[in-house]
Design a protein around this motif. Structure first.
Motif, mmCIF file in Angstrom:
data_model
loop_
_atom_site.group_PDB
_atom_site.id
_atom_site.type_symbol
_atom_site.label_atom_id
_atom_site.label_comp_id
_atom_site.label_asym_id
_atom_site.label_seq_id
_atom_site.Cartn_x
_atom_site.Cartn_y
_atom_site.Cartn_z
ATOM 1 N N LEU A 35 12.779 99.877 29.174
ATOM 2 C CA LEU A 35 13.400 98.554 29.668
ATOM 3 C C LEU A 35 13.107 97.470 28.248
ATOM 4 O O LEU A 35 12.100 97.636 27.782
ATOM 5 N N CYS A 36 14.100 97.070 27.885
ATOM 6 C CA CYS A 36 14.165 96.073 26.832
ATOM 7 C C CYS A 36 14.333 94.668 26.988
ATOM 8 O O CYS A 36 14.281 93.777 26.270
ATOM 9 N N GLY A 37 15.245 94.394 28.053
ATOM 10 C CA GLY A 37 15.873 93.068 28.328
ATOM 11 C C GLY A 37 16.246 92.947 29.694
ATOM 12 O O GLY A 37 16.505 93.779 30.432
ATOM 13 N N VAL A 38 16.093 91.631 30.261
ATOM 14 C CA VAL A 38 16.650 91.011 31.601
ATOM 15 C C VAL A 38 17.388 89.949 31.581
ATOM 16 O O VAL A 38 17.261 88.828 30.642
ATOM 17 N N THR A 39 18.552 89.960 31.942
ATOM 18 C CA THR A 39 19.614 88.779 32.024
ATOM 19 C C THR A 39 19.632 88.206 33.474
ATOM 20 O O THR A 39 19.800 88.909 34.466
ATOM 21 N N THR A 40 19.759 86.977 33.350
ATOM 22 C CA THR A 40 19.689 86.315 34.675
ATOM 23 C C THR A 40 20.751 85.152 34.650
ATOM 24 O O THR A 40 21.023 84.710 33.662
ATOM 25 N N ASP A 41 20.922 84.399 35.903
ATOM 26 C CA ASP A 41 21.616 83.236 35.754
ATOM 27 C C ASP A 41 20.474 82.058 35.566
ATOM 28 O O ASP A 41 19.425 82.405 35.233
ATOM 29 N N GLY A 42 20.963 80.821 35.455
ATOM 30 C CA GLY A 42 20.243 79.577 35.336
ATOM 31 C C GLY A 42 19.410 79.265 36.475
ATOM 32 O O GLY A 42 18.731 78.019 36.197
ATOM 33 N N ALA A 43 19.088 79.702 37.596
ATOM 34 C CA ALA A 43 18.439 79.280 38.861
ATOM 35 C C ALA A 43 17.076 79.229 38.325
ATOM 36 O O ALA A 43 16.485 80.035 37.687
ATOM 37 N N SER A 44 16.520 78.116 38.750
ATOM 38 C CA SER A 44 15.114 77.791 38.458
ATOM 39 C C SER A 44 14.044 78.579 39.041
ATOM 40 O O SER A 44 13.040 79.163 38.314
ATOM 41 N N ALA A 45 14.454 79.607 40.241
ATOM 42 C CA ALA A 45 13.778 80.432 40.781
ATOM 43 C C ALA A 45 13.846 81.758 39.752
ATOM 44 O O ALA A 45 12.975 82.749 40.141
ATOM 45 N N GLN A 46 14.783 81.893 38.899
ATOM 46 C CA GLN A 46 14.809 83.011 37.930
ATOM 47 C C GLN A 46 14.207 82.641 36.690
ATOM 48 O O GLN A 46 13.381 83.570 36.340
#
Length: 285
Positions: free
Chosen positions: A11-22
């Motif tokens: 595992l090298c990276g994680v992409t998220t949306d911009g939600a504060s919970a993320q």
């Protein structure tokens, strides 16, 4: 990860949306996830979403609301819509209709504005026939703003299209963003000198253009891209190593990669393979 037996070390990276919970730094998803992983990972906000958020500094609400209100007046009422299409046929217009606006789709946004600009004389005539106030659509400032917004929206749409599609590598996506920011800087310089070669709609205006105001808007857009993509810039050296392994200097990369990179750069078979295939295929080899 446990259920599907995914190897943590890969595992090298994680992409998220911009939600504060993320994206929070203490107890949100990314923070907790990093604590549970035994090595460093890259976390970043979806690039396409970031680009759309950057573009919001160019909303120019006075113009957009006028366009949306006018298009809705024509399209949302059956009688108006039929009469407008008949008017276009009578005028011999190339375009057959206006296009509905979508807040979430840049392609639709660009198409709506462009078609509105093409049909502007017919739209003004139709509003006059219907007894509606058309004064704003005839003012110099409003038309200049509309022309500028059309040109900028078209450029943003082109960037948006480059960020979509399958098999897109992170390094290439960020390269497209960096290229776009460099173009913005050139556009600002040209606009300040009143050079409109890349502003197709704005160059059609024969009246005085408030170039200083438009330069300020472009500068705001540049600043927004720089701010939102600052985390990506921190990984630039790693991205260059990944995307251009045969041209980067070994001394500039992290110590643990230097020996392996020297071996790679002196492997003639791999060097030829790098030239012949796409980057994704090269790494599969």
């Amino acid at each position: 990860m446990v259920k599907f037996e995914l190897p943590e070390k890969k595992l090298c990276g994680v992409t998220t949306d911009g939600a504060s919970a993320q994206t929070g730094k203490n107890i949100e998803f990314i923070a907790l996830f990093k604590k549970s992983i035994n090595h460093e990972i890259i976390s970043y906000h979806c690039i396409i979403h970031q680009e759309q958020l950057c573009a919001k500094v160019l909303e120019m609400k006075n113009v957009m609301e006028l366009v949306i209100h006018t298009v809705n007046f024509i399209r949302s009422r059956g009688l108006n819509h039929r009469q407008f299409k008949q008017l276009l046929e009578g005028c011999g217009s190339e375009a057959k209709d206006v296009i509905y606006f979508s807040q979430v789709r840049w392609i639709c946004r660009a198409a709506t504005l462009k078609r509105f600009w093409i049909l502007l004389p017919e739209i003004v005539l139709f509003l006059k026939i219907k007894g509606k106030n058309k004064i704003l659509l005839e003012t110099i400032d409003c038309l200049n703003d509309l022309a500028f917004l059309i040109d900028m929206t078209q450029m943003l749409m082109e960037l948006n299209l480059k960020l979509q599609g399958k098999d897109q590598l992170f390094s290439k996506l960020f390269e497209n963003v960096e290229t776009f920011v460099l173009k913005l800087k050139i556009l600002k310089q040209q606009l300040s000198s009143k050079v409109l070669v890349h502003f197709k709609a704005l160059s059609e205006r024969i009246y005085t253009i408030d170039s200083e105001r438009y330069c300020t808007l472009i500068l705001k857009l540049i600043d927004e891209f720089d701010t939102r993509f600052c985390d990506f810039k921190k990984e630039k050296n790693e991205l260059d190593l990944f995307a251009h392994p045969f041209s980067i200097q070994a001394e500039t990369v992290r110590n643990e990669f230097q020996m392996e990179l020297i071996e790679l750069q002196n492997n003639k078979d791999l060097k030829e393979a790098y030239k012949e295939v796409e980057l994704l295929e090269f790494y599969k080899k």
